[in-house]
Design a protein around this motif. Sequence first.
Motif, PDB file in Angstrom:
ATOM      1  N   ASN A 276      -9.388   2.262   6.375  1.00 56.74           N
ATOM      2  CA  ASN A 276      -9.119   3.211   5.288  1.00 56.74           C
ATOM      3  C   ASN A 276      -7.628   3.596   5.286  1.00 56.74           C
ATOM      4  O   ASN A 276      -7.164   4.299   6.194  1.00 56.74           O
ATOM      5  CB  ASN A 276     -10.005   4.448   5.493  1.00 56.74           C
ATOM      6  CG  ASN A 276      -9.891   5.418   4.352  1.00 56.74           C
ATOM      7  OD1 ASN A 276      -8.813   5.605   3.790  1.00 56.74           O
ATOM      8  ND2 ASN A 276     -11.008   6.046   3.999  1.00 56.74           N
TER       9      ASN A 276
ATOM     10  N   GLN B 288      -6.005   5.505   3.276  1.00 56.76           N
ATOM     11  CA  GLN B 288      -5.692   6.910   2.962  1.00 56.76           C
ATOM     12  C   GLN B 288      -5.711   7.730   4.254  1.00 56.76           C
ATOM     13  O   GLN B 288      -4.778   8.451   4.569  1.00 56.76           O
ATOM     14  CB  GLN B 288      -6.724   7.509   1.988  1.00 56.76           C
ATOM     15  CG  GLN B 288      -6.314   7.433   0.531  1.00 56.76           C
ATOM     16  CD  GLN B 288      -6.441   5.992   0.046  1.00 56.76           C
ATOM     17  OE1 GLN B 288      -7.478   5.369   0.238  1.00 56.76           O
ATOM     18  NE2 GLN B 288      -5.385   5.476  -0.551  1.00 56.76           N
ATOM     19  N   SER B 289      -6.799   7.594   5.014  1.00 55.04           N
ATOM     20  CA  SER B 289      -6.912   8.387   6.245  1.00 55.04           C
ATOM     21  C   SER B 289      -6.093   7.763   7.384  1.00 55.04           C
ATOM     22  O   SER B 289      -5.598   8.467   8.254  1.00 55.04           O
ATOM     23  CB  SER B 289      -8.383   8.513   6.671  1.00 55.04           C
ATOM     24  OG  SER B 289      -8.922   7.232   6.925  1.00 55.04           O
TER      25      SER B 289
END
Length: 589
Positions: A51, A53-54
């Motif tokens: 991921n 974004q994280s």
Amino acid sequence: MPSTLEALTRWVDKVASLTQPAQIHWCDGSESEYRALVQQMLADGTLIELNQQSHPGCYLHRSNPGDVARVEHLTFVCHARREDAGPNNHWMDPAEAHAKMDALFDGCMEGRTLYVIPYCMGPIDSPLSRCGVEITDSPYVVANMRIMTRMGAAALKRIEREGTFVKGLHSTGELDPERRFIMHFPEERTIKSYGSGYGGNALLGKKCHALRIASHQARDEGWLAEHMLIVGIENPQGETHYIAAAFPSACGKTNLAMLIPPEGYRRDGWKVWTVGDDICWMRPGQDGRLYAINPEAGFFGVAPGTSDSTNPNALATVAHDTIFTNVAVTADNQPWWEGLPGQPVTDWRGRPYDPANGPAAHPNSRFTVSAKQCPTWSPKAEDAQGVPISAIVFGGRRPSLLPLVMEARDWSHGVLMGAAMGSETTAAATGAVGVLRRDSMAMKPFCGYHYGDYFAHWLSFDKAGAVLPKVFHVNWFRKDAEGRFLWPGFGENLRVLEWMIARVKGDAPGVDTAIGILPARDELNLDGLSLTPGQLDELLAVDSEGWQAELEAIGDYLQSFEPRLPTRLRREQQDIATSLEGRTAAASA
Ligand code: OXD
Ligand code: MN
């Protein structure tokens, strides 16, 4: 010509004619090179994007399920004379080992790229650093080596200036455990590794060079290459003491190196600085003190158990630009391992998570990350001169007998403490877990020569003009009769380090016992801890009968290094055994 050093180009040519790669790539260590390798590995499935974004810049690698740890039974140290390897190593005749390995390497890179990785172990301008070149056919190895070492153009420049380097040849081969060997030739400063892509077997700068080859080189050159973390402890007065600590694999070196002080300590102004979490190279400076560098530039840490309560610094470090190996994944594609909140949906093998298959993350799953990302990374970690070491700490997983902390009376007693170290085995190596084995200085899998000679080398530092660190032994893993840990560990370990520093400064008298100097009950700061007086008694007890048996077991273990066991070490063991017998007799008279 990719390099002006003829010895290097000649070696690369020779390897290429043996392994027959489709192409040769000389690594420059640049960001663009790293990005291109990542893209290539994402395209062929070697890496999986997590991921972004994280976890920006984070990727997952799933290794072959049969290739997830170091393989000590397939790791050899090939001295010209068998005796020089010692009973602590597997040995093979160098000519036989070269022939065996060259047969495996024959044509093994057909259709693959041969990468040449020049690297420097330690700050690029440090006289304590040493360089090597790894040849590999694995882009995963190249990407990890870029994180773990100073790799590329600057290292090549130093190698060309010095004219010498450790030669490491690696191929993942077929990842067949029947065709897997990790061979070291200490006298030739050469490594040949075939058939594994796992960190300790394949990132040759780490265990193979920085410990097995370097320990041998260190003996020749008068320094020490050790399996130790290096941590700086800054007190409220602004003084920093550096501590080097040896624990066997997966016993919490990374946690101790990144320790967060307990609340009260933080309020008072204590700070902790991380210099290294796995390997320490030390040598005497002009003033007689030992100065240490961390030869690595990154962390190859064990993921499971790393959490906000055990090691928030490590968690912050791996929040971006990290390669994860064999961890599990959550529904929104974040890396996951036992100890983290949330739920895994896919296990380390890529299967839908099912508890019946065991842990979601492999117990030896890892993160590879630049040390610069660590919030407590020490500004001194890049210091060419290294940091002065005030204390050396040995420790292991010992559920009974070994007290929370004890100090050696002098250097040779300290060397005995290190030599006698024992610990329960962990998942960092293949084989049974939880069995007590002696692991002198936590170097059993890593000492590149005879342990008897190694103990003698340690003892040789005790000479005129030396200002040696104090030596301690700790045991964070002591259990009560119900099998519960007696000591809370993690950040609370600072309380024990504070006592060590008080001893170094002459501020704590301690209590002299037959096995060493222990803290007096009021010398450990236990404010804010819910430790009962009974627990403290147990943590600091000296069970004379238990220790007599332990000393006998240590004596038997030392015997296995005869005829090369230094007599000074034997004398130390006997003196303690005699003192214990004397005290037991006096107590029962
Ligand atoms: C490590 C080990 O990877 O000791 O550091 O196994
Ligand atoms: Mn290690």
